[in-house]
Scaffold this motif. Sequence first.
Motif, short mmCIF file in Angstrom:
data_model
loop_
_atom_site.label_atom_id
_atom_site.label_comp_id
_atom_site.label_asym_id
_atom_site.label_seq_id
_atom_site.Cartn_x
_atom_site.Cartn_y
_atom_site.Cartn_z
N LYS A 1 -2.41 3.98 10.61
CA LYS A 1 -1.16 4.52 11.15
C LYS A 1 -0.15 4.72 10.02
CE LYS A 1 -1.29 2.61 15.87
NZ LYS A 1 -0.60 1.69 16.81
N LEU A 2 -0.11 3.75 9.10
CA LEU A 2 0.80 3.85 7.95
C LEU A 2 0.46 5.08 7.10
CD1 LEU A 2 1.71 0.83 5.63
CD2 LEU A 2 1.27 3.10 4.71
N ILE A 3 -0.81 5.24 6.79
CA ILE A 3 -1.25 6.38 5.97
C ILE A 3 -0.94 7.70 6.67
CG2 ILE A 3 -3.27 7.56 5.00
CD1 ILE A 3 -4.50 4.72 4.60
N GLU A 4 -1.17 7.75 7.97
CA GLU A 4 -0.88 8.97 8.74
C GLU A 4 0.62 9.29 8.71
OE1 GLU A 4 -1.81 10.86 13.17
OE2 GLU A 4 -1.68 8.69 12.93
N ALA A 5 1.46 8.26 8.87
CA ALA A 5 2.90 8.47 8.83
C ALA A 5 3.33 8.99 7.46
CB ALA A 5 3.63 7.17 9.15
N PHE A 6 2.77 8.42 6.40
CA PHE A 6 3.08 8.88 5.05
C PHE A 6 2.66 10.33 4.85
CE2 PHE A 6 1.58 9.64 0.69
CZ PHE A 6 2.77 9.47 0.00
N LEU B 1 0.83 -1.21 0.00
CA LEU B 1 0.00 0.00 0.00
C LEU B 1 0.86 1.25 0.00
CD1 LEU B 1 -2.77 1.45 0.27
CD2 LEU B 1 -2.52 1.21 2.76
N LEU B 2 1.97 1.25 0.75
CA LEU B 2 2.82 2.43 0.83
C LEU B 2 3.31 2.85 -0.55
CD1 LEU B 2 4.39 4.58 2.39
CD2 LEU B 2 6.17 2.86 2.83
N SER B 3 3.70 1.90 -1.37
CA SER B 3 4.17 2.22 -2.73
C SER B 3 3.07 2.87 -3.55
CB SER B 3 4.65 0.94 -3.42
OG SER B 3 5.69 0.33 -2.70
N ALA B 4 1.84 2.41 -3.36
CA ALA B 4 0.72 3.00 -4.09
C ALA B 4 0.39 4.40 -3.60
CB ALA B 4 -0.50 2.09 -3.97
N LEU B 5 0.56 4.64 -2.29
CA LEU B 5 0.35 5.99 -1.75
C LEU B 5 1.33 6.98 -2.38
CD1 LEU B 5 -0.09 5.19 2.05
CD2 LEU B 5 -1.88 5.95 0.49
N VAL B 6 2.55 6.53 -2.58
CA VAL B 6 3.55 7.38 -3.22
C VAL B 6 3.11 7.81 -4.61
CG1 VAL B 6 5.92 7.44 -4.13
CG2 VAL B 6 5.47 6.41 -1.88
N LEU B 7 2.42 6.91 -5.32
CA LEU B 7 1.98 7.21 -6.69
C LEU B 7 0.71 8.06 -6.73
CD1 LEU B 7 2.62 3.80 -8.48
CD2 LEU B 7 4.11 5.79 -8.33
N GLY B 8 0.04 8.20 -5.58
CA GLY B 8 -1.10 9.11 -5.55
C GLY B 8 -2.43 8.51 -5.15
N THR B 9 -2.51 7.21 -4.90
CA THR B 9 -3.79 6.66 -4.48
C THR B 9 -4.14 7.15 -3.08
OG1 THR B 9 -5.11 4.64 -4.38
CG2 THR B 9 -2.96 4.53 -3.36
N ARG B 10 -5.44 7.24 -2.81
CA ARG B 10 -5.90 7.64 -1.48
C ARG B 10 -6.82 6.60 -0.86
NH1 ARG B 10 -2.76 10.27 1.10
NH2 ARG B 10 -4.44 10.76 2.57
N LEU C 1 8.89 5.65 9.64
CA LEU C 1 7.80 4.98 10.36
C LEU C 1 6.87 4.27 9.38
CD1 LEU C 1 6.19 4.30 12.88
CD2 LEU C 1 5.08 6.56 12.70
N ALA C 2 6.57 4.92 8.25
CA ALA C 2 5.67 4.31 7.27
C ALA C 2 6.24 2.99 6.76
CB ALA C 2 5.44 5.27 6.10
N ARG C 3 7.54 2.95 6.48
CA ARG C 3 8.16 1.70 6.01
C ARG C 3 8.14 0.63 7.10
NH1 ARG C 3 11.85 5.39 3.24
NH2 ARG C 3 13.28 5.32 5.02
N LYS C 4 8.33 1.06 8.33
CA LYS C 4 8.28 0.11 9.45
C LYS C 4 6.89 -0.51 9.58
CE LYS C 4 8.91 -0.15 14.49
NZ LYS C 4 9.25 0.63 15.72
N LEU C 5 5.87 0.29 9.43
CA LEU C 5 4.49 -0.20 9.53
C LEU C 5 4.13 -1.09 8.34
CD1 LEU C 5 2.88 3.08 10.87
CD2 LEU C 5 3.13 0.94 12.14
#
Length: 309
Positions: A225-230, A200-209, A237-241
């Motif tokens: 928590k991951l989305i909040e850290a990002f 999911l983190l990789s997709a957030l980087v590309l712009g998904t919400r 922290l986002a990578r850790k989650l």
Amino acid sequence: MIPKFEGLIAAPFTPMNEKGEVVYERIPAYYNFLKQNKVVGAFINGSTGEGVSLTQKERMKSAEQWVAAARENPGMKIINLVGGTSYAACIENAQHSARTGMDAIALLAPYYFKPSGAGQLAEFVARVAETVPQMPVYFYHIPVLTGCYVSMYDFLKEAAPAIPNLAGIKYTHEDFMDFQSCINFRNGKYDMLWGRDENLLSALVLGTRSGVGSTYNYAAPLYYKLIEAFDNGDLVLARKLQQKAIDMIRLLGKYGGIATGKAYMRYVGIDCGEFRSPVKNMSHDDYRKFTEDVKTLAMEEEFSKYISS
């Protein structure tokens, strides 16, 4: 513009009893459980929900129960996967969804007689979408199960002029180049829902919400928590989650695959029974070992909480 999702959409399991029969009476409590954990939508009758293993009547009755639960306790939108092999059966389910009051429907690629290209795939989806013109329609891209590896960017180029009520795509594949091109297609017109929880983190980087996933059923707090850290720019922290999520997801493979998700649900207090054949379910002894492995994840704060109402 059709409003886009913001937040987590769970792909619910279908509750079953020991005979493999659907227990519709458990759906309202399940709905409330997801809502309590800030899930914004439910993508029902999908892969996790064993939609392809259910009869037409079972899928329809399940859809009715999810919509009824949403009316009783508003706050979550319901998307119904109406099928994929027979467009006639898909139309029947789509029109039932419209009459029932579903928020949106989704369609799979035909997975027996497969479309040879984007044009054929768009034509199939259009045949169903035109019968429910007021309803948002999503395409569910999961080529690992359907065997349909059509580029979604090419699909959008064909579908955009042919399907006015196309809302977006649930994208369950690892082609990040294709996914990003879809996000930016027609200035970001379409709602691109990421379907791989483990990245999911990789997709957030590309712009998904928003994402649709099975693990959001029982671990929504972890991903929020991951989305909040990002969003806060704390990528460490986002990578850790995200790694925590991967460690959790690895147990799915260790204990046999998709059916392990129902074991996670049992662990957090929601009994969904077992998967229908031919999916392999874990033994009682394996469940005991599974719970011990889950405890080693040290994720009790990140699991969804069941609050009896």
